[in-house]
Design an enzyme around this catalytic site. Structure first.
Site, PDB file in Angstrom:
ATOM      1  N   GLY A   1      13.603   4.020  -1.764  1.00  0.00           N
ATOM      2  CA  GLY A   1      12.942   3.498  -2.960  1.00  0.00           C
ATOM      3  C   GLY A   1      12.556   2.040  -2.916  1.00  0.00           C
ATOM      4  O   GLY A   1      12.454   1.396  -3.964  1.00  0.00           O
TER       5      GLY A   1
ATOM      6  N   HIS B   1       0.922   5.412   2.589  1.00  0.00           N
ATOM      7  CA  HIS B   1       1.267   5.942   3.910  1.00  0.00           C
ATOM      8  C   HIS B   1       1.426   4.769   4.875  1.00  0.00           C
ATOM      9  O   HIS B   1       0.586   3.863   4.894  1.00  0.00           O
ATOM     10  CB  HIS B   1       0.179   6.897   4.406  1.00  0.00           C
ATOM     11  CG  HIS B   1       0.524   7.512   5.721  1.00  0.00           C
ATOM     12  ND1 HIS B   1       1.429   8.559   5.828  1.00  0.00           N
ATOM     13  CD2 HIS B   1       0.151   7.204   6.983  1.00  0.00           C
ATOM     14  CE1 HIS B   1       1.573   8.867   7.104  1.00  0.00           C
ATOM     15  NE2 HIS B   1       0.822   8.062   7.833  1.00  0.00           N
TER      16      HIS B   1
HETATM   17  C1  GAR Z   1       7.610   4.205   3.185  1.00  0.00           C
HETATM   18  O1  GAR Z   1       7.403   3.546   4.408  1.00  0.00           O
HETATM   19  C2  GAR Z   1       6.405   5.061   2.834  1.00  0.00           C
HETATM   20  O2  GAR Z   1       5.186   4.479   3.213  1.00  0.00           O
HETATM   21  C3  GAR Z   1       6.682   6.302   3.645  1.00  0.00           C
HETATM   22  O3  GAR Z   1       8.065   6.508   3.473  1.00  0.00           O
HETATM   23  C4  GAR Z   1       8.725   5.245   3.310  1.00  0.00           C
HETATM   24  C5  GAR Z   1       9.601   5.312   2.082  1.00  0.00           C
HETATM   25  O4  GAR Z   1      10.355   4.132   1.928  1.00  0.00           O
HETATM   26  N1  GAR Z   1       5.883   7.398   3.195  1.00  0.00           N
HETATM   27  C6  GAR Z   1       5.380   8.305   4.032  1.00  0.00           C
HETATM   28  O5  GAR Z   1       5.626   8.334   5.221  1.00  0.00           O
HETATM   29  C7  GAR Z   1       4.461   9.337   3.392  1.00  0.00           C
HETATM   30  N2  GAR Z   1       3.808  10.137   4.370  1.00  0.00           N
HETATM   31  P1  GAR Z   1      10.939   3.701   0.513  1.00  0.00           P
HETATM   32  O6  GAR Z   1      11.690   4.923  -0.052  1.00  0.00           O
HETATM   33  O7  GAR Z   1      11.890   2.595   0.837  1.00  0.00           O
HETATM   34  O8  GAR Z   1       9.815   3.273  -0.378  1.00  0.00           O
END
Ligand code: GAR
Length: 211
Positions: free
Chosen positions: A12, A110
């Site tokens: 998050g 992304h």
């Molecule tokens: C982030 O890097 C986001 O861009 C990626 O997951 C991570 C979540 O981190 N999303 C994807 O890969 C979608 N295909 P977070 O929970 O710390 O925000």
């Protein structure tokens, strides 16, 4: 006020960036009305609750099949009456019914420069592992509208980030978050809330530049 619901699966940090941007007035005309996770135990839910945003989880483990899970998930989304749904590290394929119902009102962040390193199997740390394997020198992040094809929707914004000698997937992930994701996603929400971007003929058009 744009009613914003954020969907999450993990740590998050993007959700936190959005919460902080609303508090600091970097996102205006928008209200965070709910956070939904597909996972009961994630840090994202704690972050939401600490910010006094209603936070719920709908886990596939509690449903007999994917359809039942999707129905329950969509019901929760609908319950918040969102104007905009933000996928902030939401690592589950978005139900088709939800994409159709909220067409043009769902965005995703992304962690690469789409159309590179995206699509099925490219999520979270895996994206950065593949970037390092391929040896590209520039990566980044993309905010796009969500359509039925995975990572194929109209692109709203992108920011490039350099890959550096000695990077590990974790180091690169952190740099992409700090230099791109945590900036782009709040800006995208602010742009939508203030009518600076719109979809036109399947493309995202910027009508007003940011200050
Ligand atoms: C982030 O890097 C986001 O861009 C990626 O997951 C991570 C979540 O981190 N999303 C994807 O890969 C979608 N295909 P977070 O929970 O710390 O925000």
């Amino acid at each position: 006020m744009l009613r914003v619901v954020v969907l999450v699966s993990g740590g998050g940090t993007n959700l936190q960036a959005i919460i902080d941007a609303v508090s600091a007035g970097r996102i205006t005309n928008a209200e965070l009305v709910g956070v939904i996770s597909n996972n009961k135990t994630v840090k994202s839910l704690e972050r939401a609750r600490a910010a006094e945003i209603p936070a719920v989880s709908v886990s596939p483990k509690d449903y007999e099949d994917r359809d039942a899970f999707y129905r329950a998930f969509l019901e929760k989304v609908d319950g918040f009456r969102p104007d905009l749904i933000v996928l902030a590290g939401f690592l589950v394929a978005v139900p088709k019914q939800m994409v159709q119902k909220y067409e043009g009102r769902i965005i995703n962040i992304h962690p690469s420069l789409i159309p590179s390193f995206c699509g099925v199997g490219y999520y979270g740390l895996k994206v950065h592992e593949r970037v390092l394997e391929r040896g590209v020198k520039v990566t980044g992040a993309t905010v796009h509208f969500v359509t039925e094809g995975m990572d194929e929707g109209p692109i709203l914004s992108q920011k490039a980030v350099y890959v550096e000698e000695g990077d590990t997937p974790e180091i690169l992930q952190r740099r992409v978050m700090e230099q791109a994701e945590w900036i782009l996603l709040p800006q995208a929400i602010d742009d939508i809330a203030n009518g600076r971007v719109r979809l036109e003929g399947g493309r995202c058009v910027r009508t007003t530049q940011r200050d």
